[in-house]
Every structure is written in structure tokens, then in C-alpha cells.
Design an enzyme around this catalytic site. Structure first.
Site, PDB file in Angstrom:
ATOM      1  N   GLY A  44       0.828  -1.198   0.000  1.00 24.53           N
ATOM      2  CA  GLY A  44       0.000   0.000   0.000  1.00 24.53           C
ATOM      3  C   GLY A  44       0.858   1.241   0.000  1.00 24.53           C
ATOM      4  O   GLY A  44       2.059   1.187  -0.291  1.00 24.53           O
ATOM      5  N   GLY A  45       0.234   2.374   0.341  1.00 19.43           N
ATOM      6  CA  GLY A  45       0.963   3.628   0.356  1.00 19.43           C
ATOM      7  C   GLY A  45       2.065   3.655   1.396  1.00 19.43           C
ATOM      8  O   GLY A  45       3.071   4.346   1.243  1.00 19.43           O
ATOM      9  N   ASP A 160      -9.748   7.471   5.700  1.00 18.46           N
ATOM     10  CA  ASP A 160      -9.434   6.687   4.498  1.00 18.46           C
ATOM     11  C   ASP A 160     -10.137   5.335   4.546  1.00 18.46           C
ATOM     12  O   ASP A 160      -9.537   4.294   4.279  1.00 18.46           O
ATOM     13  CB  ASP A 160      -7.928   6.506   4.336  1.00 18.46           C
ATOM     14  CG  ASP A 160      -7.542   6.082   2.905  1.00 18.46           C
ATOM     15  OD1 ASP A 160      -8.365   6.255   1.987  1.00 18.46           O
ATOM     16  OD2 ASP A 160      -6.423   5.575   2.725  1.00 18.46           O
TER      17      ASP A 160
END
Length: 352
Positions: A44-45, A160
Site C-alpha cells: 500500500g501507500g 481513508d
């Protein structure tokens, strides 16, 4: 020889001084077979995530901060501070962390069934998610959010929420994860303005994207999007229909005002679920994604609604029910399910 040791960290954020279990780098490296690609669960980020097995036999998930990650030490510390204080069956459990040299890692309980999006957006795997499982997942996410917004020691806005940030345990129970961009509110605080808008296209509310205002109601909007995705088996962004250029929210809204809301339901559920319950879920989702935050219910009301308590008001038009420009519309006609932007977090910097 102990593989786990405890020490105190002063995280500087809020002058927190908290005791946290820390893992030695050697322990984590051994558990993941030196971060072998065979043990890689995804990325992921924040960076890559690996499965590991401790000497004691416990399965773990290791989230390793990438040196080229857009997220950094601030997000790392933010997640440690917030989630270390949270305990709920529908939140992923942080077991500890590893901070050694340039390495910064978070160690979580291992979720064998990966993330929600792994199932609901796959034509084959979605067949394993019957209505009972889907409504259990929706209810679990709702209860986790209610805890974050109201019942925890802190009032947490996740910022998020999306299907890839909902993990599933061995019994397919949902657990909200990834608190790197979450924010804690004061007891009397209801909203905050930011010049740094973070989140994922397709899940962010209009008040957050346009005005930089985030609150519990921006999380409620994201929850509503997820409910429609769970019921339909389709992504909000990247949704394709031959008769219009609307996203999933717009499609569901159109069917609602035409009196055909059940047509949004995933075809694999046809004939296997109580239609009034499906219709009520769609109704609740549309209430959550309304344009104005004051029109959206809070999560306490949503939990009651999901339990069948009370009649539901008529929803108003959703926010961002169409979000395609001509270029996106053209590409969607030839690459219907290829919109990867639905799965990545973005940061929008607004001028002061």
C-alpha cells in the site's frame, strides 16, 4: 532468550509517553524469512506487508515502511499512537512495532482472509460471500466506526475508509485497519479544516474534497459507499453501465428514484437473501452518502437502522454521484474494470 522486549517511547505527538511492545529487527526478519517475496501479502501507500510466523508459532502481519513511501514517520507514529489505545473486535489489533536503524515496521495480528475488496470485486470469490456474511460485515464495520466516533477513549476520524482497509479474519469478521492518516478529535469537537486532504477517490465526501472539512460525517459518507459496494459487488469508481455515465452512487440513486433499488444487488445474491433487508441496506447507504453532511446520520443511528429499528427518512441526492470527465468516460467504455485509482490513496494539497 526473549524475542520481544518492552520499552517506553516518547512520541512527541501530544507528549505521549506510552509503553509499547517492540520487536527486534532480527526477530521480524526471521519470522518473515528475511522479507521473502513468498511471504509478501501486498503493498500500500505505507509500503509492503509480509506474513510472518514467530518462534512461538503465532502468525503476524508486518507492515514495513518503504523508503520511497509517500507516507513517513509522521503517519507511522500517528498509527502507533492511535491504534495502540484502541481495543475493539472490529478493529485490527496492533501487536507492536520495530524501530531499528532505518527500519520502521508495524506488527499486526494476521488476517488470513485478506481484505474485503479481495472478495467482493472478484467474480469467483464473491460467490463465497452470501447475504448473511455481507450483512455481518456491514454490521461489523458499522460497530467499529461507532466505537471510533463515540465509544473509544479518543474520538477518531479515520479519513481513508475503503474496502481494501477492511480486513477479514478466519471467520470472515471485518476489522478496520490503516490508521496512518486518522485524526483524533477533542470531546466537544465535531469537525476540522485541513489544507492536506488525504483519502481515496470514490470514497471521499464532497465536504472533505471541496472544502477540506472532515468530521464523523465524512467517515459516514465513506461507509455508505462501502455498503453499496458490498451489496452490489461493484466499485464506485470504475463502475460501468451502458445507459449512462454515472458512478455506482449515481446508478443506485437513479434506480431508487425509479422505484427499482433492488436492481443494484449483486446478481450472485439473487434468490438467496431477504429482499426487504437488501432494500433497507441500500436505503441506509443512500442516507449515508447524501450531499450535505448534516443530512447524513451518525453511526449510532446507522447501527440502529441496520438492526431494523425505526422507519427510514427519504434520502436526498448523493454527493459525487457522477465523477467522470470525458477522458474517463471514453476509457471506461473500453477498460471497464481497469480503474486502479479506486485502490490508491491520494493527497491533495490546497493553497492557503
Amino acid at each position: 532468550m526473549k524475542t520481544i522486549r518492552e520499552r517506553n517511547f516518547d512520541f512527541e505527538c501530544g507528549n505521549e509517553d506510552m509503553e509499547l511492545i517492540t520487536f527486534d529487527l532480527a526477530t521480524v526478519s526471521r519470522a518473515t524469512d528475511n522479507f521473502s517475496n513468498n511471504n509478501k501479502l501486498g503493498e500500500g501507500g505505507f509500503g509492503p506487508v509480509y506474513k510472518g510466523i514467530l518462534i512461538e508459532g503465532q502468525d503476524i502481519a508486518v507492515k514495513r515502511l518503504s523508503k520511497c513511501s509517500g507516507q513517513g514517520i509522521k503517519e507511522f507514529m500517528n498509527e502507533v499512537i492511535l491504534i495502540a489505545k484502541l481495543q475493539h473486535r472490529n478493529l485490527v489489533k496492533l501487536l507492536g512495532c520495530c524501530i531499528e536503524g532505518d527500519e520502521k515496521m508495524l506488527i499486526y495480528e494476521y488476517m488470513p482472509n485478506k481484505s474485503l475488496d479481495y472478495f467482493i470485486f472478484d467474480g469467483t470469490r464473491s460467490k463465497f460471500l452470501g447475504w448473511d456474511q455481507r450483512i455481518n460485515i456491514i454490521g461489523g464495520i458499522a460497530r467499529g466506526l461507532l466505537y471510533l466516533h463515540q465509544d473509544s477513549r479518543l474520538r477518531i476520524i479515520h479519513r481513508d475508509l475503503k474496502t481494501s482497509n477492511v480486513l477479514l479474519d478466519k471467520d470472515m469478521n471485518p476489522k478496520i485497519s490503516d490508521f496512518g492518516t486518522a485524526r483524533a478529535f477533542g470531546a466537544d469537537q465535531t469537525e476540522e479544516n485541513t489544507n492536506r486532504v488525504v483519502g481515496t477517490y470514490g470514497y471521499m465526501s464532497p465536504d472533505y474534497v471541496v472544502d477540506g472539512l472532515f468530521s464523523i460525517k465524512s467517515d459516514v459518507y465513506s461507509f455508505g459507499v462501502m455498503v453499496l459496494e458490498i451489496v452490489s459487488g461493484k466499485k464506485n469508481r470504475g463502475f460501468y453501465h451502458p445507459d449512462h455515465q454515472l458512478n455506482l452512487l449515481g446508478h443506485a440513486w437513479t434506480l431508487w428514484i425509479e422505484g427499482r433499488p433492488l436492481e443494484v444487488m449483486d446478481e450472485v445474491l439473487d434468490g438467496s437473501c431477504p429482499l426487504p433487508d437488501v432494500s433497507r441496506c441500500i436505503h441506509i447507504a443512500l442516507l449515508c452518502v447524501q450531499q450535505q453532511p448534516e443530512d447524513r446520520p451518525n453511526m449510532a443511528s446507522v447501527v440502529l437502522m441496520l438492526g431494523g429499528v425505526g422507519s427510514l427518512p427519504a434520502p436526498k441526492q448523493p454527493g459525487f454521484f457522477t465523477d467522470r470527465n470525458p477522458v474517463e468516460a471514453d476509457s471506461s467504455s473500453t477498460m471497464r474494470e481497469s480503474h486502479s485509482i479506486n485502490d490508491i490513496s491520494v493527497t491533495l494539497l490546497e493553497a492557503r
